[in-house]
Design a protein around this motif. Structure first.
Motif, PDB file in Angstrom:
ATOM      1  N   ASP A   1       0.812  -1.221   0.000  1.00 46.47           N
ATOM      2  CA  ASP A   1       0.000   0.000   0.000  1.00 46.47           C
ATOM      3  C   ASP A   1       0.842   1.267   0.000  1.00 46.47           C
ATOM      4  O   ASP A   1       0.315   2.358   0.181  1.00 46.47           O
ATOM      5  CB  ASP A   1      -0.922   0.020   1.221  1.00 46.47           C
ATOM      6  CG  ASP A   1      -0.156  -0.193   2.514  1.00 46.47           C
ATOM      7  OD1 ASP A   1       1.061  -0.457   2.434  1.00 46.47           O
ATOM      8  OD2 ASP A   1      -0.767  -0.106   3.585  1.00 46.47           O
ATOM      9  N   GLY A   2       2.156   1.103  -0.184  1.00 45.03           N
ATOM     10  CA  GLY A   2       3.021   2.268  -0.245  1.00 45.03           C
ATOM     11  C   GLY A   2       3.505   2.780   1.088  1.00 45.03           C
ATOM     12  O   GLY A   2       4.199   3.796   1.154  1.00 45.03           O
ATOM     13  N   LEU A   3       3.131   2.095   2.204  1.00 44.29           N
ATOM     14  CA  LEU A   3       3.532   2.553   3.525  1.00 44.29           C
ATOM     15  C   LEU A   3       4.563   1.623   4.159  1.00 44.29           C
ATOM     16  O   LEU A   3       4.717   1.593   5.384  1.00 44.29           O
ATOM     17  CB  LEU A   3       2.305   2.638   4.454  1.00 44.29           C
ATOM     18  CG  LEU A   3       1.175   3.558   3.992  1.00 44.29           C
ATOM     19  CD1 LEU A   3       0.006   3.473   4.944  1.00 44.29           C
ATOM     20  CD2 LEU A   3       1.673   4.994   3.885  1.00 44.29           C
ATOM     21  N   GLU A   4       5.265   0.840   3.325  1.00 48.25           N
ATOM     22  CA  GLU A   4       6.239  -0.106   3.874  1.00 48.25           C
ATOM     23  C   GLU A   4       7.479   0.612   4.394  1.00 48.25           C
ATOM     24  O   GLU A   4       8.110   0.161   5.348  1.00 48.25           O
ATOM     25  CB  GLU A   4       6.654  -1.137   2.806  1.00 48.25           C
ATOM     26  CG  GLU A   4       5.527  -2.056   2.371  1.00 48.25           C
ATOM     27  CD  GLU A   4       4.653  -1.428   1.306  1.00 48.25           C
ATOM     28  OE1 GLU A   4       5.037  -0.345   0.835  1.00 48.25           O
ATOM     29  OE2 GLU A   4       3.605  -1.999   0.964  1.00 48.25           O
ATOM     30  N   HIS A   5       7.856   1.691   3.747  1.00 49.18           N
ATOM     31  CA  HIS A   5       9.096   2.366   4.095  1.00 49.18           C
ATOM     32  C   HIS A   5       8.871   3.638   4.915  1.00 49.18           C
ATOM     33  O   HIS A   5       9.780   4.447   5.060  1.00 49.18           O
ATOM     34  CB  HIS A   5       9.867   2.734   2.816  1.00 49.18           C
ATOM     35  CG  HIS A   5      10.142   1.550   1.930  1.00 49.18           C
ATOM     36  ND1 HIS A   5      11.068   0.589   2.248  1.00 49.18           N
ATOM     37  CD2 HIS A   5       9.585   1.163   0.758  1.00 49.18           C
ATOM     38  CE1 HIS A   5      11.107  -0.331   1.288  1.00 49.18           C
ATOM     39  NE2 HIS A   5      10.205  -0.007   0.381  1.00 49.18           N
ATOM     40  N   THR A   6       7.646   3.810   5.393  1.00 49.67           N
ATOM     41  CA  THR A   6       7.389   4.993   6.201  1.00 49.67           C
ATOM     42  C   THR A   6       7.978   4.808   7.595  1.00 49.67           C
ATOM     43  O   THR A   6       7.966   3.710   8.149  1.00 49.67           O
ATOM     44  CB  THR A   6       5.884   5.255   6.320  1.00 49.67           C
ATOM     45  OG1 THR A   6       5.252   4.081   6.850  1.00 49.67           O
ATOM     46  CG2 THR A   6       5.299   5.599   4.973  1.00 49.67           C
ATOM     47  N   LYS A   7       8.496   5.875   8.161  1.00 50.31           N
ATOM     48  CA  LYS A   7       9.089   5.850   9.477  1.00 50.31           C
ATOM     49  C   LYS A   7       8.289   6.742  10.419  1.00 50.31           C
ATOM     50  O   LYS A   7       7.735   7.749  10.016  1.00 50.31           O
ATOM     51  CB  LYS A   7      10.543   6.329   9.433  1.00 50.31           C
ATOM     52  CG  LYS A   7      11.461   5.429   8.614  1.00 50.31           C
ATOM     53  CD  LYS A   7      12.885   5.959   8.642  1.00 50.31           C
ATOM     54  CE  LYS A   7      13.811   5.069   7.825  1.00 50.31           C
ATOM     55  NZ  LYS A   7      15.207   5.594   7.836  1.00 50.31           N
ATOM     56  N   LYS A   8       8.258   6.311  11.645  1.00 49.07           N
ATOM     57  CA  LYS A   8       7.554   7.088  12.652  1.00 49.07           C
ATOM     58  C   LYS A   8       8.324   8.377  12.931  1.00 49.07           C
ATOM     59  O   LYS A   8       9.530   8.335  13.168  1.00 49.07           O
ATOM     60  CB  LYS A   8       7.426   6.278  13.936  1.00 49.07           C
ATOM     61  CG  LYS A   8       6.529   6.929  14.977  1.00 49.07           C
ATOM     62  CD  LYS A   8       6.365   6.029  16.173  1.00 49.07           C
ATOM     63  CE  LYS A   8       5.449   6.674  17.207  1.00 49.07           C
ATOM     64  NZ  LYS A   8       5.269   5.792  18.390  1.00 49.07           N
TER      65      LYS A   8
END
Length: 451
Positions: A191-198
């Motif tokens: 969904d395109g949020l695999e590489h998002t960081k907090k």
């Protein structure tokens, strides 16, 4: 005189003649005029902008250096560095084997492959890519002799030697690889949020109370707490202890009074008579021996609502409009009066702002001065930071020597209270264990003996 030819110049051709803007360094240049008749026109229309720029550059050099660069000597312009810079060695790259010339020569590779004496995979001609099983199947279909085990020639007329494949089924081949109890793997949809960081929350830089507190870890005891104190110091300490105890007693009395009022209010709330306000009681009516008086409900006649006439409605509307007009006039007059007072209002607002700022700074200073003495007696969170206990003995209990001295206080409690007052730990209260009911042992009827 020979006639001269005249030519009219249109407005378009006039507008096409370029006009230079005013010069940035000198007088404005006028180069739009194409006439060069006479010395005056030549002086007026000549372009001296490069000369002006050169002169301006010389003036800037004189302003910065003091004179032009052409008049400076070589000693003033150049310096011979005989010492060198110590930071150059640090900026140079360190020694590495990868930078050696031999390493660079060995690392170079040619685009032409080297000649090898041994046979390689590329030099061997391509073999047949047909598998052995497919080759045997094709030989059976063509009824050609084929070799079996020990190089024996197989007969194609025997059972199983024909073109049909007699082999185990696919279920037998994959037997044992399926486990019905394993969990099915669920494919994760990207969904395109695999590489998002907090996002990292930056901690605010706030001052801690412990940075302001100047209370020592171990306080110096009062002179009156000595086993052989001076009379004045002993009386002063007894007076201080008496004042603290009186304040505690007043606080306890006030709390007891509040509890008593709450209890009275609860008792009064339980004896509320329906239809009467809280706190009011109704006396009982004595019964007369005479004849009962007939009670009749008094009926209040309702006043009929008379409809207003047209004149009355117009009069009420006119009065309402006049009242509104007077209110608007008063508001406008007040606003016009405040316009003339704009400067005074501005100065008043500035003074009020300064006073509020000074009051805020004074409060902060008072709080800081209060924090310097510690957090004793202040409420932080749920509990209150305890104050130091005044340990004093009356004149009758004072000992004359150290042999008969009785210890007072508790060192562990003093250290714990000191850490609370210096904001090293949070304020707490002792939590005592709850008393559990004792287990009763009794003899069952079915068993007369028990252990």
């Amino acid at each position: 005189m020979a006639p001269t030819k005249t030519r009219k110049v249109s407005s378009a051709s006039k507008s096409s003649i370029p006009k230079n803007v005013a010069s940035g360094v000198g007088a404005p240049s006028q180069l739009a005029q194409s006439s060069r008749k006479g010395k005056k026109a030549w002086r007026k229309n000549i372009d001296i902008q490069p000369v002006e720029q050169g002169l301006e550059s010389l003036r800037s050099e004189e302003r910065v250096i003091g004179s032009t660069l052409q008049k400076q000597t070589d000693d003033q312009l150049f310096v011979v560095d005989t010492k060198g810079d110590d930071k150059v060695r640090k900026s140079l790259p360190r020694f590495s084997k990868a930078e050696l010339t031999s390493t660079k020569i060995l690392s170079q590779r040619s685009a032409i492959p080297a000649v090898f004496s041994r046979s390689t995979r590329d030099s061997i001609p391509s073999r047949s890519k047909v598998s052995r099983a497919d080759k045997e199947r094709l030989l059976r279909i063509a009824k050609r002799p084929r070799k079996g085990p020990f190089n024996a020639v197989m007969d194609h007329t025997e059972f199983g030697a024909g073109s049909a494949l007699i082999d185990v089924s696919a279920a037998v081949k994959h037997s044992g690889s399926y486990d019905p109890w394993t969990a099915e793997e669920v494919e994760e949809v990207a969904d395109g949020l695999e590489h998002t960081k907090k996002p990292k929350i930056k901690r605010p830089e706030l001052s801690h109370p412990r940075d302001v507190i100047e209370v020592p870890a171990v306080l110096e005891p009062h002179q009156g707490s000595s086993y052989n104190p001076p009379a004045a110091a002993h009386d002063e300490l007894i007076t201080e202890a008496c004042r603290v105890e009186r304040r505690r007693q007043e606080e306890a009395d006030r709390l007891a009074e509040v509890r008593r009022k709450v209890a009275d209010a609860r008792a009064l709330a339980t004896n509320v008579t329906e239809g009467l306000p809280l706190g009011m009681t109704l006396d009982e009516i004595p019964q007369d021996d005479g004849e009962p008086v007939a009670q009749h409900d008094a009926v209040v006649p309702k006043k009929p609502l008379a409809r207003k006439t047209k004149q009355q409605r117009a009069k009420a509307l006119r009065l309402r409009e006049e009242k509104q007009a007077l209110a608007e006039k008063a508001a406008r007059k007040k606003m016009l009066a405040t316009i003339t007072m704009a400067k005074s209002l501005r100065s008043t607002a500035e003074k009020v702002g300064q006073q509020q700022n000074q009051a805020r700074l004074a409060r902060q200073l008072a709080l800081k001065m209060k924090l310097r003495k510690g957090l004793a007696g202040q409420r932080l969170g749920k509990y209150k930071v305890p104050e130091n206990e005044i340990e004093v003995q009356i004149g009758e209990d004072l000992s004359e020597n150290l042999r008969t001295l009785k210890p007072e206080g508790n060192l562990f409690r003093d250290r714990f209270r000191s850490m609370q007052q210096r904001a090293l730990i949070e304020p707490r209260v002792p939590v005592f264990p709850t008393k559990r009911a004792k287990l009763k042992e009794f003899e069952k009827h079915a068993w007369k003996r028990f252990e």
